[in-house]
Design a protein around this motif. Sequence first.
Motif, PDB file in Angstrom:
ATOM      1  N   LEU A  74     -10.024  -6.343  -1.959  1.00 52.04           N
ATOM      2  CA  LEU A  74      -8.225  -7.006  -1.960  1.00 52.04           C
ATOM      3  C   LEU A  74      -9.006  -8.385  -1.356  1.00 52.04           C
ATOM      4  O   LEU A  74      -8.002  -9.235  -1.887  1.00 52.04           O
ATOM      5  CB  LEU A  74      -8.210  -6.729  -0.354  1.00 52.04           C
ATOM      6  CG  LEU A  74      -6.257  -6.512  -0.003  1.00 52.04           C
ATOM      7  CD1 LEU A  74      -4.961  -6.244  -1.238  1.00 52.04           C
ATOM      8  CD2 LEU A  74      -6.248  -6.004   0.911  1.00 52.04           C
ATOM      9  N   PHE A  88      -7.514   4.470  -0.311  1.00 52.83           N
ATOM     10  CA  PHE A  88      -7.648   3.762   0.527  1.00 52.83           C
ATOM     11  C   PHE A  88      -7.106   3.423   1.642  1.00 52.83           C
ATOM     12  O   PHE A  88      -5.949   2.247   2.107  1.00 52.83           O
ATOM     13  CB  PHE A  88      -6.864   2.335  -0.108  1.00 52.83           C
ATOM     14  CG  PHE A  88      -7.616   2.130  -1.618  1.00 52.83           C
ATOM     15  CD1 PHE A  88      -8.774   1.721  -1.531  1.00 52.83           C
ATOM     16  CD2 PHE A  88      -7.032   3.167  -3.063  1.00 52.83           C
ATOM     17  CE1 PHE A  88      -9.032   0.766  -2.716  1.00 52.83           C
ATOM     18  CE2 PHE A  88      -7.169   2.923  -3.916  1.00 52.83           C
ATOM     19  CZ  PHE A  88      -8.904   1.714  -4.423  1.00 52.83           C
ATOM     20  N   GLN A 103      -4.173  -4.447  -9.113  1.00 48.11           N
ATOM     21  CA  GLN A 103      -3.637  -2.907  -8.720  1.00 48.11           C
ATOM     22  C   GLN A 103      -5.205  -2.290  -8.481  1.00 48.11           C
ATOM     23  O   GLN A 103      -5.908  -2.617  -9.444  1.00 48.11           O
ATOM     24  CB  GLN A 103      -2.223  -2.140 -10.078  1.00 48.11           C
ATOM     25  CG  GLN A 103      -2.743  -1.116  -9.510  1.00 48.11           C
ATOM     26  CD  GLN A 103      -1.640   0.147 -10.840  1.00 48.11           C
ATOM     27  OE1 GLN A 103      -1.553  -0.628 -11.523  1.00 48.11           O
ATOM     28  NE2 GLN A 103      -1.272   1.126 -10.870  1.00 48.11           N
ATOM     29  N   PHE A 104      -5.068  -1.697  -7.512  1.00 47.40           N
ATOM     30  CA  PHE A 104      -5.744  -0.912  -6.788  1.00 47.40           C
ATOM     31  C   PHE A 104      -5.976   0.697  -6.939  1.00 47.40           C
ATOM     32  O   PHE A 104      -4.204   0.987  -6.887  1.00 47.40           O
ATOM     33  CB  PHE A 104      -6.111  -1.179  -5.538  1.00 47.40           C
ATOM     34  CG  PHE A 104      -7.065  -2.436  -5.727  1.00 47.40           C
ATOM     35  CD1 PHE A 104      -8.506  -3.447  -6.258  1.00 47.40           C
ATOM     36  CD2 PHE A 104      -6.278  -3.980  -5.390  1.00 47.40           C
ATOM     37  CE1 PHE A 104      -8.660  -3.961  -5.339  1.00 47.40           C
ATOM     38  CE2 PHE A 104      -7.165  -4.934  -4.803  1.00 47.40           C
ATOM     39  CZ  PHE A 104      -8.750  -5.246  -5.440  1.00 47.40           C
ATOM     40  N   VAL A 122      -1.464  -1.091  -4.173  1.00 45.06           N
ATOM     41  CA  VAL A 122      -2.589  -0.746  -3.537  1.00 45.06           C
ATOM     42  C   VAL A 122      -2.207   0.765  -3.561  1.00 45.06           C
ATOM     43  O   VAL A 122      -1.556   1.318  -2.533  1.00 45.06           O
ATOM     44  CB  VAL A 122      -3.314  -0.926  -2.610  1.00 45.06           C
ATOM     45  CG1 VAL A 122      -4.007  -0.377  -2.146  1.00 45.06           C
ATOM     46  CG2 VAL A 122      -3.812  -1.939  -2.329  1.00 45.06           C
ATOM     47  N   HIS A 131       0.707  -1.385   0.231  1.00 49.22           N
ATOM     48  CA  HIS A 131       0.533   0.091   0.233  1.00 49.22           C
ATOM     49  C   HIS A 131       1.442   1.335   0.638  1.00 49.22           C
ATOM     50  O   HIS A 131       1.507   1.333   1.280  1.00 49.22           O
ATOM     51  CB  HIS A 131      -0.586   0.743   0.918  1.00 49.22           C
ATOM     52  CG  HIS A 131      -1.656   1.194   1.748  1.00 49.22           C
ATOM     53  ND1 HIS A 131      -1.704   1.891   2.715  1.00 49.22           N
ATOM     54  CD2 HIS A 131      -2.143   1.945   0.351  1.00 49.22           C
ATOM     55  CE1 HIS A 131      -2.406   2.583   1.934  1.00 49.22           C
ATOM     56  NE2 HIS A 131      -3.174   2.935   1.150  1.00 49.22           N
TER      57      HIS A 131
END
Length: 185
Positions: free
Chosen positions: A173, A165, A131-132, A95, A73
């Motif tokens: 996730l 996020f 990928q976010f 993320v 992240h």
Amino acid sequence: MSVKKAVIIPGNGAGEVERCNWYGWARKELSKIPGFSCQLKNMPDPVTARENIWLPFMEKELLCDEETVIIGHSSGAAAAMRYAETHTVFAIILVGAYTSDLGDENERESGYFSRPWEWEKIRANVKYIVQFGSTDDPFLPWDEQQEVADSLKSDLHKYTDRGHFQNTHFPELIHAVQKLTKLTE
């Protein structure tokens, strides 16, 4: 090559990671997957998140290897990408990934942005890249998130309302990791 575990690499500034953002919640949820484990540890040098401290920690302490899904992240995503330039891992889930120091002194000091990204090496060393990203991220410009997606040919999950996020739950996730575990059955 099969997947056996996930390792969550937090963003910089995360002190007690178990109680920060979605990290602890995700560790508990992922540990429910049969035959699968999830690690989450407080990182050394948590504020600057220096590459020369984090990458050896990922290798020697967290044992990130070809059976690992690295969930990174923010600066943890930068760490996951740099790690994958020189190590084989099963998957990386990024993320809030980005490509530059954003003009920030602390980001510059981390070392991740001191040289060009080796996109081809990352793709060669990683079986799956998810990928976010969110267009309303207050810290990361969308064009950098899109550059990561384009350069890595990632499976991009694009949102407009997730910010950076920093929520306490992140069911998408969990679904992404569950999907990866099914690919190896």
